[in-house]
Design an enzyme around this catalytic site. Structure first.
Site, PDB file in Angstrom:
ATOM      1  CB  SER A 265      37.474  42.851  35.920  1.00 16.98           C
ATOM      2  OG  SER A 265      37.380  41.888  36.950  1.00 16.98           O
ATOM      3  CE  LYS A 266      30.946  43.052  31.661  1.00 17.97           C
ATOM      4  NZ  LYS A 266      31.234  42.594  30.328  1.00 17.97           N
ATOM      5  NE  ARG A 267      38.738  39.179  39.098  1.00 16.77           N
ATOM      6  CZ  ARG A 267      39.468  39.506  40.140  1.00 16.77           C
ATOM      7  NH1 ARG A 267      39.071  39.159  41.358  1.00 16.77           N
ATOM      8  NH2 ARG A 267      40.586  40.170  40.002  1.00 16.77           N
ATOM      9  N   GLY A 269      31.871  43.514  40.291  1.00 12.38           N
ATOM     10  CA  GLY A 269      30.550  44.146  40.258  1.00 12.38           C
ATOM     11  C   GLY A 269      30.382  44.806  38.898  1.00 12.38           C
TER      12      GLY A 269
END
Ligand code: GLU
Length: 491
Positions: A265-267, A269
Site C-alpha cells: 500500500s501507499k505507506r 512507497g
C-alpha cells in the site's frame, strides 16, 4: 485462438499489481500469438473517473503493454467500456430468470442486515436465506439473485465445484457455502461477477489470468457461465454473438506483498505506475522488475526486455505463491537501466527533473558533460534534482561537512593561481595536479586540498569529477564561489 484481457476498474490510478496482471496476460498472448484485450470495468459510476481511465491508458502504453482491442481503438467485440454495455446485461439476466437460474429478490437492506446480524450472533458464515424464491412481488424494483444450488445441481453431481487452475492446479469449493448472490442490483446495474462473465463470453475470452484474490469469484463465475451457456446457444443469440464460447481457462497469480509481508500500500512507497514513473523509474525497468514477481527466467539472467521475457514465458511455470515487492531490488534494477541508456536519451529523460533550474545557463555540450559525470550514482532519475543542484545559480549553500572541509589558505592560493588558468577540463587536470603538489609540500594532504576546493565550489564534500564540474561552471562562477567560501573558512 487465445484471447486474454485486462479489465481494470478506473477507481484509481493503474496499480503496479494490475500492471503485473496486464503484463502476464500480454506475455501469454505474445507467446501464443493471441490477442490482448483492454476492457474498462466502470460499472461503479460513483467511483469511476475519466482521469483514472486516462491514467490506465497512459500507464499501460508507457509500459509498452499495447492492446489489440480496447475502448480507444475499438474492435469486433466492442464496446469495451462496461458503462457502454449497460443495455446488454438485462437481457442476459432475463434469460437466467426465465430458466430459473436466477430469481427476483425484494428484500430491503434492513431485512438483509438483520439476516447478517443473526448469522453473526450464531457464529455462522452468512448465506442469504433465499426467502424470495417463489415469494410474491414486493415493493419497488427488485434485485436479481443467482440461484447457486439450482445451477450446481443442473451441471454437477455434488455441491463441490472444481476447476483446474493454470497456475495453482486443482481448486475446489463447496458451493453450498456461496449463497445466492446478486447479479443485477435493483437500480438496474450489473454486479461485477455478472458483468464480467457476460463480457468475457461475448468478447470470446479464452484464458483469464488475474490475482488470486479473485479465486472465490471464479467459482461464482463458472456457475454463471454454465447457466448462461444454454442461453447463448439459442439461435437468436448465436446470430448476434456467434457460437457460445467454451468455459475459459483460469490462472490465478499469487499476490504482491510489501517487504513487511502486508498488502502493498501507499505507506510502503509508490504503488501506482504513474507514481513510479514520476519518481524517475524507467518503464523498461518497471516491466522487467514486475515480470520477476512470480516468474523466473530460464537462464537466470534477470535483466531482460519484454520481448525476451515473452519468448521465455510459460504460464504453467509462474509461481503460485505470493511475491515480495522489494523496493531495493527495483532500485538496483533501475540503476542498471540508467547505466545502459544512451546519452541523448538520458539527457532528455533527465530534463523534467531539472525543470527547477535554468538549463539555459548551459550549452548543449556542457549539459552533455554534466550528465556524463553525474549519471553513475543515479538510482532514479529524480536523484539528479539534488545531485546536480550545484551546477546552477551563482552561489551554493555549504553543507555542514563542507564547511568543516574549507581551508582558507588553500582557497586563497587557488583564487590567486586560478585567475590565470584556462578553464578547460584537460588544462584544469594538469593545473590541479600542480596545485595539489604545491600544498603537499606545505604539509596539506592532496585529499584535503581537493576537499577544500570541492566544498567551496559545490557546497558538498562528494560529487562528480571536480575538474569537469569546474569546466562546466566556468572561471567566473568558480572564483566567485571560492571567494565567498574563503570568508567562511576558519583560517
Ligand atoms: N475489474 C476487476 C478488477 O479490477 C477485474 C477482475 C478480473 O480480472 O476479472 O479487479
Amino acid at each position: 485462438m487465445v484471447r486474454v484481457r485486462i479489465a481494470p476498474s478506473p477507481s484509481g490510478n493503474l496499480h503496479i499489481g494490475t500492471a503485473r496482471t496486464a503484463l502476464f496476460n500480454y506475455l501469454f498472448a505474445k507467446k501464443t500469438g493471441g490477442e490482448f484485450v483492454l476492457r474498462i470495468e466502470d460499472t461503479d459510476l460513483e467511483r469511476t473517473s475519466q482521469e483514472y481511465v486516462k491514467n490506465i491508458f497512459d500507464s499501460l502504453k508507457a509500459l509498452g503493454l499495447n492492446w489489440d482491442e480496447g475502448p480507444d481503438i475499438g474492435g469486433p467485440y466492442g464496446p469495451y467500456s462496461q458503462s457502454e454495455r449497460f443495455n446488454l446485461y438485462p437481457e442476459f439476466a432475463k434469460k437466467l430468470l426465465l430458466s430459473g437460474f436466477a430469481y427476483e429478490c425484494w428484500c430491503t437492506p434492513e431485512e438483509l442486515e438483520a439476516e447478517k446480524e443473526l448469522a453473526t450472533q450464531n457464529k455462522q458464515a452468512y448465506v442469504y436465506s433465499r426467502k424470495c424464491i417463489g415469494a410474491p412481488r414486493g415493493e419497488g424494483a427488485p434485485a436479481i439473485r443467482f440461484n447457486v444450488s439450482k445451477t450446481q445441481k443442473a451441471f454437477h453431481e455434488s455441491s463441490m465445484l472444481t476447476f483446474n487452475d493454470m497456475v495453482k492446479g486443482e481448486l475446489t469449493q463447496d458451493t453450498d457455502l456461496i449463497g445466492d448472490f446478486v447479479i443485477m442490483k435493483s437500480n438496474g446495474t450489473p454486479t461485477y461477477n455478472f458483468a464480467v462473465v457476460v463480457d468475457d463470453m461475448l468478447m470470446k475470452i479464452s484464458h483469464i489470468i488475474r490475482g488470486e484474490d479473485h479465486i472465490s469469484n471464479t467459482f461464482k463465475q463458472i456457475l454463471i457461465y454454465e447457466a448462461l451457456g444454454e442461453a447463448l446457444s439459442a439461435p437468436e443469440f448465436v446470430e448476434l454473438y456467434g457460437p457460445p464460447q467454451p468455459l475459459p481457462q483460469f490462472g490465478h497469480l499469487g499476490m504482491i506483498l510489501a517487504p513487511d509481508r502486508s498488502k502493498l500500500s501507499k505507506r510502503h512507497g509508490a504503488t501506482a505506475v504513474s507514481d513510479f514513473v514520476e519518481h524517475g523509474y524507467l518503464t523498461e525497468a518497471l516491466v522487467n522488475f514486475v515480470a520477476l514477481l512470480g516468474w523466473s527466467p530460464s537462464d537466470g539472467q534477470e535483466i531482460k526486455s519484454v520481448d525476451e521475457i515473452a519468448a521465455d514465458f510459460r504460464i504453467s511455470e509462474v509461481s503460485s505463491s505470493n511475491s515480495i515487492f522489494e523496493y531495493d531490488k527495483l532500485n538496483w534494477m533501475n540503476s542498471q537501466y540508467i547505466k545502459k541508456m544512451g546519452i541523448e536519451t538520458l539527457k532528455a529523460a533527465l530534463r523534467p527533473y531539472l525543470a527547477k533550474y535554468d538549463l539555459n545557463e548551459l550549452t548543449d555540450a556542457q549539459y552533455t558533460r554534466l550528465v556524463e559525470i553525474t549519471r553513475e550514482p543515479l538510482t532514479v532519475l529524480s536523484d539528479i534534482t539534488s545531485d546536480a543542484a550545484y551546477f546552477f545559480g551563482a552561489g551554493v549553500e555549504l553543507e555542514p561537512e563542507a564547511k568543516d572541509a574549507l581551508n582558507g589558505e588553500v582557497l586563497a592560493e587557488f583564487a590567486k593561481q586560478a585567475a590565470d588558468w584556462d578553464f578547460d577540463e584537460e588544462a584544469l587536470h594538469e593545473k590541479l595536479d600542480g596545485f595539489r603538489a604545491y600544498f603537499k609540500e606545505q604539509g596539506v594532504k592532496p585529499k584535503d586540498t581537493m576537499w577544500a576546493l570541492r566544498a567551496a565550489i559545490t557546497g558538498r564534500t562528494r560529487g562528480a569529477d571536480i575538474c569537469a564540474v569546474m569546466a562546466i561552471l566556468g572561471k567566473e562562477k568558480v572564483l566567485a564561489r571560492v571567494e565567498k567560501a574563503k570568508s567562511q573558512a576558519a583560517l
